[in-house]
Each structure stands twice: as C-alpha cells, then as structure tokens.
Design a protein around this motif. Sequence first.
Motif, PDB file in Angstrom:
ATOM      1  N   LYS A   1       0.845  -1.188   0.000  1.00 20.60           N
ATOM      2  CA  LYS A   1       0.000   0.000   0.000  1.00 20.60           C
ATOM      3  C   LYS A   1       0.883   1.242   0.000  1.00 20.60           C
ATOM      4  O   LYS A   1       1.785   1.384   0.814  1.00 20.60           O
ATOM      5  CB  LYS A   1      -0.929   0.000   1.194  1.00 20.60           C
ATOM      6  CG  LYS A   1      -1.932  -1.137   1.125  1.00 20.60           C
ATOM      7  CD  LYS A   1      -2.891  -1.106   2.273  1.00 20.60           C
ATOM      8  CE  LYS A   1      -3.866  -2.250   2.114  1.00 20.60           C
ATOM      9  NZ  LYS A   1      -4.832  -2.316   3.173  1.00 20.60           N
ATOM     10  N   GLY A   2       0.582   2.156  -0.906  1.00 20.66           N
ATOM     11  CA  GLY A   2       1.294   3.420  -0.927  1.00 20.66           C
ATOM     12  C   GLY A   2       2.516   3.437  -1.821  1.00 20.66           C
ATOM     13  O   GLY A   2       3.114   4.484  -2.023  1.00 20.66           O
ATOM     14  N   ASP A   3       2.909   2.308  -2.377  1.00 15.14           N
ATOM     15  CA  ASP A   3       4.046   2.344  -3.305  1.00 15.14           C
ATOM     16  C   ASP A   3       3.559   2.050  -4.722  1.00 15.14           C
ATOM     17  O   ASP A   3       2.377   1.813  -4.961  1.00 15.14           O
ATOM     18  CB  ASP A   3       5.144   1.380  -2.879  1.00 15.14           C
ATOM     19  CG  ASP A   3       4.704  -0.072  -2.850  1.00 15.14           C
ATOM     20  OD1 ASP A   3       3.596  -0.367  -3.318  1.00 15.14           O
ATOM     21  OD2 ASP A   3       5.474  -0.917  -2.363  1.00 15.14           O
ATOM     22  N   ASP A   4       4.451   2.082  -5.668  1.00 20.37           N
ATOM     23  CA  ASP A   4       4.044   1.900  -7.068  1.00 20.37           C
ATOM     24  C   ASP A   4       4.070   0.439  -7.508  1.00 20.37           C
ATOM     25  O   ASP A   4       3.841   0.136  -8.670  1.00 20.37           O
ATOM     26  CB  ASP A   4       4.910   2.755  -7.989  1.00 20.37           C
ATOM     27  CG  ASP A   4       6.370   2.356  -7.974  1.00 20.37           C
ATOM     28  OD1 ASP A   4       6.791   1.660  -7.038  1.00 20.37           O
ATOM     29  OD2 ASP A   4       7.094   2.747  -8.905  1.00 20.37           O
ATOM     30  N   PHE A   5       4.315  -0.486  -6.585  1.00 20.26           N
ATOM     31  CA  PHE A   5       4.324  -1.908  -6.932  1.00 20.26           C
ATOM     32  C   PHE A   5       2.970  -2.338  -7.492  1.00 20.26           C
ATOM     33  O   PHE A   5       2.906  -3.033  -8.500  1.00 20.26           O
ATOM     34  CB  PHE A   5       4.682  -2.759  -5.711  1.00 20.26           C
ATOM     35  CG  PHE A   5       4.792  -4.224  -6.025  1.00 20.26           C
ATOM     36  CD1 PHE A   5       5.977  -4.753  -6.487  1.00 20.26           C
ATOM     37  CD2 PHE A   5       3.702  -5.073  -5.871  1.00 20.26           C
ATOM     38  CE1 PHE A   5       6.084  -6.097  -6.787  1.00 20.26           C
ATOM     39  CE2 PHE A   5       3.790  -6.413  -6.168  1.00 20.26           C
ATOM     40  CZ  PHE A   5       4.997  -6.935  -6.625  1.00 20.26           C
ATOM     41  N   ASP A   6       1.881  -1.917  -6.825  1.00 16.20           N
ATOM     42  CA  ASP A   6       0.540  -2.285  -7.290  1.00 16.20           C
ATOM     43  C   ASP A   6       0.234  -1.704  -8.657  1.00 16.20           C
ATOM     44  O   ASP A   6      -0.516  -2.291  -9.443  1.00 16.20           O
ATOM     45  CB  ASP A   6      -0.525  -1.833  -6.289  1.00 16.20           C
ATOM     46  CG  ASP A   6      -0.548  -2.731  -5.052  1.00 16.20           C
ATOM     47  OD1 ASP A   6      -0.171  -3.906  -5.172  1.00 16.20           O
ATOM     48  OD2 ASP A   6      -0.931  -2.244  -3.985  1.00 16.20           O
ATOM     49  N   LEU A   7       0.804  -0.557  -8.969  1.00 11.95           N
ATOM     50  CA  LEU A   7       0.592   0.037 -10.292  1.00 11.95           C
ATOM     51  C   LEU A   7       1.336  -0.752 -11.372  1.00 11.95           C
ATOM     52  O   LEU A   7       0.826  -0.942 -12.466  1.00 11.95           O
ATOM     53  CB  LEU A   7       1.063   1.496 -10.305  1.00 11.95           C
ATOM     54  CG  LEU A   7       0.304   2.442  -9.385  1.00 11.95           C
ATOM     55  CD1 LEU A   7       0.966   3.815  -9.397  1.00 11.95           C
ATOM     56  CD2 LEU A   7      -1.156   2.537  -9.793  1.00 11.95           C
ATOM     57  N   ARG A   8       2.519  -1.191 -11.042  1.00 13.14           N
ATOM     58  CA  ARG A   8       3.307  -1.967 -12.008  1.00 13.14           C
ATOM     59  C   ARG A   8       2.870  -3.421 -12.091  1.00 13.14           C
ATOM     60  O   ARG A   8       3.032  -4.063 -13.127  1.00 13.14           O
ATOM     61  CB  ARG A   8       4.789  -1.912 -11.641  1.00 13.14           C
ATOM     62  CG  ARG A   8       5.414  -0.546 -11.842  1.00 13.14           C
ATOM     63  CD  ARG A   8       6.887  -0.537 -11.514  1.00 13.14           C
ATOM     64  NE  ARG A   8       7.064  -0.652 -10.064  1.00 13.14           N
ATOM     65  CZ  ARG A   8       7.919  -1.486  -9.477  1.00 13.14           C
ATOM     66  NH1 ARG A   8       8.677  -2.271 -10.189  1.00 13.14           N
ATOM     67  NH2 ARG A   8       8.013  -1.529  -8.169  1.00 13.14           N
TER      68      ARG A   8
END
Length: 70
Positions: free
Chosen positions: A18-25
């Motif tokens: 949560k809060g990092d760009d891992f979920d976006l990538r």
Amino acid sequence: MNSSDYSDIINKSRPEHKGDDFDLRHPKMSRENRAKIFAPFAALKGHDETINETGRTHVLPENYQSNYEP
C-alpha cells in the motif's frame, strides 16, 4: 523435500504494497486470468490429432502374424 521445509511461510498472507508503485506496475490478477497461465496448451497446433490419426491408420489387423524372431 517435505512440507516442513516451508512451515515458516506456508500460512502467511499475501504481501500488501500500500502506498508504493508496486501495485501500479503489478496489478493483482483475477483468478480466471491466473488459471489461463497454468492451463495446459498444445505447443504444436494439431500435433495430438496427427499422432492419433497416424496411430489409427497403422493399427495391425487382429489376424496379423509377424515373422519376427528375437
């Protein structure tokens, strides 16, 4: 290898980012799409059908007697 080799991680939940760009990538994949990845596939299209047809056309008759002597 037995199940005790993974006893420290086997019951852990999925990591949350949560809060990092891992979920976006790496968006979470649906169960259906995950299943498609592991579904069996034919590497050579039509290969199984060709093998089955070849076997069908080369079946020996029941009254066939071989002259082969080992």
